[in-house]
Motif scaffolding. Structure first.
Motif, PDB file in Angstrom:
ATOM      1  N   LYS A  64       0.846  -1.184   0.000  1.00 62.36           N
ATOM      2  CA  LYS A  64       0.000   0.000   0.000  1.00 62.36           C
ATOM      3  C   LYS A  64       0.885   1.239   0.000  1.00 62.36           C
ATOM      4  N   THR A  65       0.515   2.215  -0.815  1.00 59.73           N
ATOM      5  CA  THR A  65       1.277   3.456  -0.920  1.00 59.73           C
ATOM      6  C   THR A  65       0.579   4.554  -0.137  1.00 59.73           C
ATOM      7  N   TYR A  66       1.356   5.242   0.699  1.00 64.04           N
ATOM      8  CA  TYR A  66       0.852   6.389   1.456  1.00 64.04           C
ATOM      9  C   TYR A  66       1.463   7.652   0.845  1.00 64.04           C
ATOM     10  N   HIS A  67       0.599   8.580   0.462  1.00 64.35           N
ATOM     11  CA  HIS A  67       1.065   9.760  -0.272  1.00 64.35           C
ATOM     12  C   HIS A  67       0.208  10.961   0.101  1.00 64.35           C
ATOM     13  N   LYS A  68       0.873  12.107   0.294  1.00 61.81           N
ATOM     14  CA  LYS A  68       0.128  13.332   0.602  1.00 61.81           C
ATOM     15  C   LYS A  68       0.972  14.538   0.224  1.00 61.81           C
ATOM     16  N   LYS A  69       0.283  15.614  -0.219  1.00 63.29           N
ATOM     17  CA  LYS A  69       0.939  16.875  -0.579  1.00 63.29           C
ATOM     18  C   LYS A  69       0.348  18.014   0.234  1.00 63.29           C
ATOM     19  N   GLU A  70       1.173  19.045   0.416  1.00 63.31           N
ATOM     20  CA  GLU A  70       0.708  20.279   1.057  1.00 63.31           C
ATOM     21  C   GLU A  70       1.286  21.456   0.267  1.00 63.31           C
ATOM     22  N   LYS A  71       0.411  22.302  -0.254  1.00 60.76           N
ATOM     23  CA  LYS A  71       0.825  23.426  -1.089  1.00 60.76           C
ATOM     24  C   LYS A  71       0.811  24.706  -0.262  1.00 60.76           C
ATOM     25  N   TYR A  72       1.908  25.473  -0.317  1.00 59.59           N
ATOM     26  CA  TYR A  72       2.010  26.716   0.447  1.00 59.59           C
ATOM     27  C   TYR A  72       1.694  27.942  -0.415  1.00 59.59           C
ATOM     28  N   PHE A  73       2.222  27.982  -1.613  1.00 56.60           N
ATOM     29  CA  PHE A  73       1.925  29.108  -2.500  1.00 56.60           C
ATOM     30  C   PHE A  73       2.331  28.737  -3.913  1.00 56.60           C
ATOM     31  N   SER A  74       1.761  29.435  -4.887  1.00 60.94           N
ATOM     32  CA  SER A  74       2.145  29.311  -6.297  1.00 60.94           C
ATOM     33  C   SER A  74       1.849  30.654  -6.964  1.00 60.94           C
ATOM     34  N   ILE A  75       2.911  31.375  -7.318  1.00 58.33           N
ATOM     35  CA  ILE A  75       2.791  32.714  -7.897  1.00 58.33           C
ATOM     36  C   ILE A  75       3.372  32.677  -9.302  1.00 58.33           C
ATOM     37  N   LYS A  76       2.608  33.221 -10.280  1.00 54.88           N
ATOM     38  CA  LYS A  76       3.050  33.181 -11.675  1.00 54.88           C
ATOM     39  C   LYS A  76       3.186  34.588 -12.232  1.00 54.88           C
ATOM     40  N   GLN A  77       4.251  34.797 -12.985  1.00 54.77           N
ATOM     41  CA  GLN A  77       4.448  36.039 -13.740  1.00 54.77           C
ATOM     42  C   GLN A  77       4.590  35.681 -15.221  1.00 54.77           C
ATOM     43  N   ASN A  78       3.882  36.435 -16.067  1.00 53.04           N
ATOM     44  CA  ASN A  78       3.981  36.232 -17.519  1.00 53.04           C
ATOM     45  C   ASN A  78       5.005  37.207 -18.094  1.00 53.04           C
ATOM     46  N   VAL A  79       6.019  36.676 -18.694  1.00 55.24           N
ATOM     47  CA  VAL A  79       7.026  37.507 -19.362  1.00 55.24           C
ATOM     48  C   VAL A  79       6.548  37.845 -20.775  1.00 55.24           C
ATOM     49  N   ILE A  80       6.038  36.847 -21.486  1.00 56.01           N
ATOM     50  CA  ILE A  80       5.411  37.040 -22.800  1.00 56.01           C
ATOM     51  C   ILE A  80       4.024  36.408 -22.726  1.00 56.01           C
ATOM     52  N   GLU A  81       2.981  37.231 -22.888  1.00 63.22           N
ATOM     53  CA  GLU A  81       1.621  36.722 -22.771  1.00 63.22           C
ATOM     54  C   GLU A  81       1.116  36.242 -24.134  1.00 63.22           C
ATOM     55  N   ALA A  82       0.168  35.295 -24.068  1.00 64.02           N
ATOM     56  CA  ALA A  82      -0.351  34.693 -25.294  1.00 64.02           C
ATOM     57  C   ALA A  82      -1.087  35.703 -26.156  1.00 64.02           C
ATOM     58  N   SER A  83      -1.745  36.696 -25.542  1.00 62.64           N
ATOM     59  CA  SER A  83      -2.551  37.677 -26.286  1.00 62.64           C
ATOM     60  C   SER A  83      -1.752  38.901 -26.711  1.00 62.64           C
ATOM     61  N   GLN A  84      -0.441  38.864 -26.468  1.00 62.41           N
ATOM     62  CA  GLN A  84       0.374  40.060 -26.707  1.00 62.41           C
ATOM     63  C   GLN A  84       0.548  40.334 -28.202  1.00 62.41           C
ATOM     64  N   GLY A  85       0.601  39.302 -29.029  1.00 63.92           N
ATOM     65  CA  GLY A  85       0.704  39.496 -30.470  1.00 63.92           C
ATOM     66  C   GLY A  85       2.129  39.467 -30.977  1.00 63.92           C
ATOM     67  N   ASN A  86       3.019  40.250 -30.418  1.00 69.61           N
ATOM     68  CA  ASN A  86       4.408  40.323 -30.868  1.00 69.61           C
ATOM     69  C   ASN A  86       5.222  39.248 -30.160  1.00 69.61           C
ATOM     70  N   ASN A  87       5.047  38.007 -30.592  1.00 72.31           N
ATOM     71  CA  ASN A  87       5.692  36.890 -29.917  1.00 72.31           C
ATOM     72  C   ASN A  87       6.773  36.252 -30.775  1.00 72.31           C
ATOM     73  N   ILE A  88       7.350  37.021 -31.691  1.00 72.41           N
ATOM     74  CA  ILE A  88       8.429  36.523 -32.542  1.00 72.41           C
ATOM     75  C   ILE A  88       9.756  36.787 -31.829  1.00 72.41           C
ATOM     76  N   VAL A  89      10.546  35.725 -31.654  1.00 73.21           N
ATOM     77  CA  VAL A  89      11.846  35.845 -30.985  1.00 73.21           C
ATOM     78  C   VAL A  89      12.932  35.588 -32.012  1.00 73.21           C
ATOM     79  N   GLY A  90      13.829  36.563 -32.155  1.00 73.47           N
ATOM     80  CA  GLY A  90      14.890  36.447 -33.133  1.00 73.47           C
ATOM     81  C   GLY A  90      16.031  35.564 -32.666  1.00 73.47           C
ATOM     82  N   GLN A  91      16.943  35.306 -33.563  1.00 76.26           N
ATOM     83  CA  GLN A  91      18.100  34.464 -33.263  1.00 76.26           C
ATOM     84  C   GLN A  91      19.007  35.156 -32.242  1.00 76.26           C
ATOM     85  N   GLY A  92      19.616  34.351 -31.333  1.00 77.71           N
ATOM     86  CA  GLY A  92      20.536  34.910 -30.344  1.00 77.71           C
ATOM     87  C   GLY A  92      20.136  34.539 -28.923  1.00 77.71           C
TER      88      GLY A  92
END
Length: 754
Positions: A64-92
């Protein structure tokens, strides 16, 4: 990850220890290396904290497997958003800075154990159309910002007292009143323990201290516990009928993990156990809870965070400047290393095959190890052997004796040697495995008594210590490291340390060995070795321990039921507790047979071996002999006297080893047909038969001169007197035989052997 680009995430340390706490700012960069222009749907980064436990429990073929999780926080920041439009990244190479503030809440410290972990991570996520997300992760260490002044309970002093009445082999009482200054201590800090000890018993006692950790994991209303000793210390002995106030400072190792009490599924706790080591008795003990807090000096700031101060915690920097500057790119760092491993499992070493018995050779009564050499000798070195000289007919040694012998080296041609040494060491070791379903658990424990090295030729670059001695020739010159063809003999002499050590022992899952080992080292070659075991026997003396002379008495009365009526009774006496090998145990019994059946008195001498490791015990029992007395008719009372002869080859009792015990019991019982046999058990201490001394040759090693053994002022270890060694004399007896070591508290088994 696609071959067209590579993603990584790194953060900037804020102090030398590279740790964070609640309310701190964590800054860093997402680095994206692109080989050719590509379109990105989104690029984001997450700051997460969580705890997780998981373990399996097997029962037969099911698990038998005993398993449990406890989440304290999850914070997200978007650097490039999906709706931004200008999502082309050049070479480099593209660097995207970020800044998070760790939530200012009560968070548990980072942790990694055998069945659970508490982790704080930065995770970068890159999403592209019709492709799986690409991720990069970096883990950082967070420490709960504990402060001695923040919680009055942490500063509260602790006090406990215990008083215990001695029984069986010890009379009187012992008591201790113990104080410690507070409950919370920082890593590396000392715990000052002040104990007032009253020894009103008939035995010498020793105060001992043990700091240990206790990890608890919780899942599905079950708990998994693991414990491990961090350090042990021993105080000075306190004689009988004496009282002392003892002060001891127990230093917490700086790398000890901090306490974790604010997590729902993981607890990391510590205890300080103060106890009195009392021979032949259960040790009275006191346990104090200890709260370990992070060390403060390593948390000083080195650089300013990019965001303004929000007034955070004790570790924060209150002088930082405001301003949100996303145009400034912080210096790039590589991905952070994970937090240092905590509670890392120890690897169980494989126990070598027990050494074969020594065989006697014709040369001067010396003993040489039986069996093949560990390494095939080269054409240059033909043989390497270590031998020792026996000092009595039984070929036994005891504490304080002198062990002399030779290392014999035979070479075929000139060769250069880096080092040649002989080591004398004593240790005990136990190892066994248990199968639980499909899981195999290994139990392993070692106890080292001493290790002394004598060098004939020492490597010039080697650093010596107090346990190493450089031997010289008779004229005082050192041995040459260039050896000519032929046979070379290097004499040595060791003193067996004058301390209480258990006798040599070999059992089913454990052994106690005292070994001489020769080691030859040559450049660019595997070391060549040879070893032999000596037979060490604890020096026993009836007069040195009055407990061994105490007579024993027990009585038993039993009423018959079912197929037999009436009652039977016996009153049994033994003249003492300790007996030598080959000696007879005189048993005197007064037996009353008031039953309706004939009965027979019977006797059984058996041994009980106990092996201790990882707070568990393995027990092995074996009957040594059984004897039957004359039958006693119904309604008769008789006095019976019987002498039970202890076999000459019965091994001595071992009661002064921490992980092995060899005990004996004499069971006297009445054989009654169709009824359970009433029985009485007596503990028996078997002592080694006194060896017959024989003249031993004078030791040849001039570098280790020694006084007669009865000299009350022997030379200090490592000193090399210039006088020639005088003639051998017998040794004074060491401290009393049978001193108890520390045994884990275990519930005894309910079988016939106890």
């Amino acid at each position: 990850m696609s071959r067209d680009f590579k993603i990584s995430v790194g953060y900037n340390p804020i102090n030398k220890s590279n740790i964070f706490t609640s309310g701190d700012y964590i800054t860093g960069n997402i680095t994206l290396e692109v080989k050719k222009e590509c379109k990105i749907e989104s690029l984001g980064i997450k700051l997460k904290g969580k705890a997780e436990v998981k373990w399996k429990k097997s029962s037969g073929e099911a698990s038998k497997t005993y398993h449990k999780k406890e989440k304290y926080f999850s914070i997200k920041q978007n650097v490039i958003e999906a709706s931004q439009g200008n999502n082309i990244v050049g070479q480099g190479c593209h660097v995207y800075p970020f800044t998070f503030q760790i939530p200012a809440q009560d968070l548990p410290s980072s942790f990694k154990g055998s069945h659970g972990k508490i982790r704080y991570t930065l995770e970068a996520i890159l999403s592209r159309s019709m492709r799986m997300d690409s991720k990069a992760k970096a883990e950082f260490t967070l420490i709960n910002n504990g402060n001695l002044n923040s919680d009055p309970l942490v500063m509260a002093p602790q006090h406990q007292a215990i008083d215990k009445k001695m029984r069986l082999f010890t009379s009187g009482t012992v008591g201790m009143d113990v104080n410690i200054t507070r409950t919370g201590f920082h890593q590396g800090e000392g715990i000052k323990v002040v104990a007032s000890i009253q020894n009103r018993s008939s035995r010498e006692i020793k105060p001992k201290y043990c700091l240990y950790k206790k990890y608890s994991y919780f899942a599905s209303e079950k708990r998994k516990v693991e414990t491990e000793v961090i350090l042990r210390e021993v105080g000075e002995p306190i004689p009988p009928s004496a009282g002392q106030t003892v002060t001891r400072t127990i230093t917490i190792p700086p790398d000890t993990g901090v306490s974790i009490l604010n997590c729902q599924i993981i607890k990391a706790e510590y205890r300080l156990r103060v106890y009195l080591d009392v021979k032949y008795a259960v040790d009275p003990q006191i346990k104090f809870p200890i709260l370990i807090l992070p060390a403060l000096p390593g948390l000083e700031r080195e650089q300013q965070p990019a965001y303004p101060d929000y007034g955070f915690g004790v570790f924060a920097n209150y002088d930082q400047q405001g301003g949100n500057n996303f145009l400034h790119i912080p210096p790039s760092t590589g991905p952070s290393a994970p937090p240092p491993p905590y509670g890392t499992h120890k690897m169980y070493p494989s126990l070598a095959v027990f050494d074969k018995k020594p065989r006697q050779t014709p040369m001067s009564g010396a003993f040489v190890a039986e069996g093949k050499a560990r390494h095939t000798m080269s054409t240059t070195v033909k043989s390497l052997k270590v031998t020792y000289n026996s000092i009595n007919e039984n070929n036994t040694f005891t504490s304080g004796d002198c062990v002399s012998g030779h290392v014999t080296l035979e070479v075929a041609k000139d060769c250069q040697i880096e080092s040649l040494m002989v080591q004398f060491k004593g240790k005990s070791e136990v190892l066994w495995t248990e199968r639980h379903g499909q899981v195999t658990v290994v139990y392993h424990s070692k106890d080292k008594y001493f290790s002394i090295k004598h060098y004939f030729i020492r490597d010039k670059n080697a650093k010596g210590d107090d346990s190493e001695t450089l031997l010289t020739q008779h004229n005082g010159d050192t041995y040459s490291n260039v050896v000519a063809p032929g046979c070379h003999v290097y004499p040595f002499t060791f003193h067996v340390p004058l301390q209480s050590m258990p006798s040599s022992f070999k059992g089913s899952v454990g052994k106690i060995t005292y070994t001489l080992k020769a080691v030859l080292s040559r450049s660019m070659r595997v070391n060549q070795k040879d070893k032999t075991n000596i037979n060490h026997v604890s020096n026993a003396d009836m007069s040195s321990d009055p407990v061994l002379m105490i007579p024993q008495h027990e009585a038993k009365d039993k009423k018959m039921k079912f197929f037999t009526s009436g009652s039977v009774a016996m009153d049994v006496n033994l003249e003492k507790t300790g007996f030598f090998q080959g000696e007879g145990i005189r048993v005197m019994a007064c037996i009353e047979n008031n039953s309706s059946r004939e009965i027979k008195p019977k006797y059984c001498l058996y041994r009980k071996h106990s092996f201790f490791a990882n707070s568990s015990r393995r027990v092995s029992t074996k009957d040594l002999l059984k004897e039957v007395g004359e039958p006693i008719p119904a309604s008769t009372s008789v006095k019976v006297s019987k002498v039970i002869a202890i076999p000459h080859d019965a091994e001595p009792s071992i009661l002064n080893c921490s992980n092995i015990k060899a005990e004996y019991r004499l069971r006297v019982y009445l054989d009654i047909k169709y009824a359970s046999d009433p029985h009485i058990k007596f503990p028996i201490v078997i002592l080694p038969a006194s060896p017959v001394p024989a003249a031993a040759p004078a030791p040849l090693a001039s570098a280790f001169g020694f006084e007669p053994f009865a000299n009350p002022n022997p030379p200090a270890w490592g000193n090399i007197p210039t006088q020639q060694p005088p003639a051998h004399q017998s040794a004074d007896p060491p401290p009393s035989y049978g001193a108890y070591g520390m045994y884990p508290p275990l519930t005894d088994f309910g079988n016939v052997y106890q």
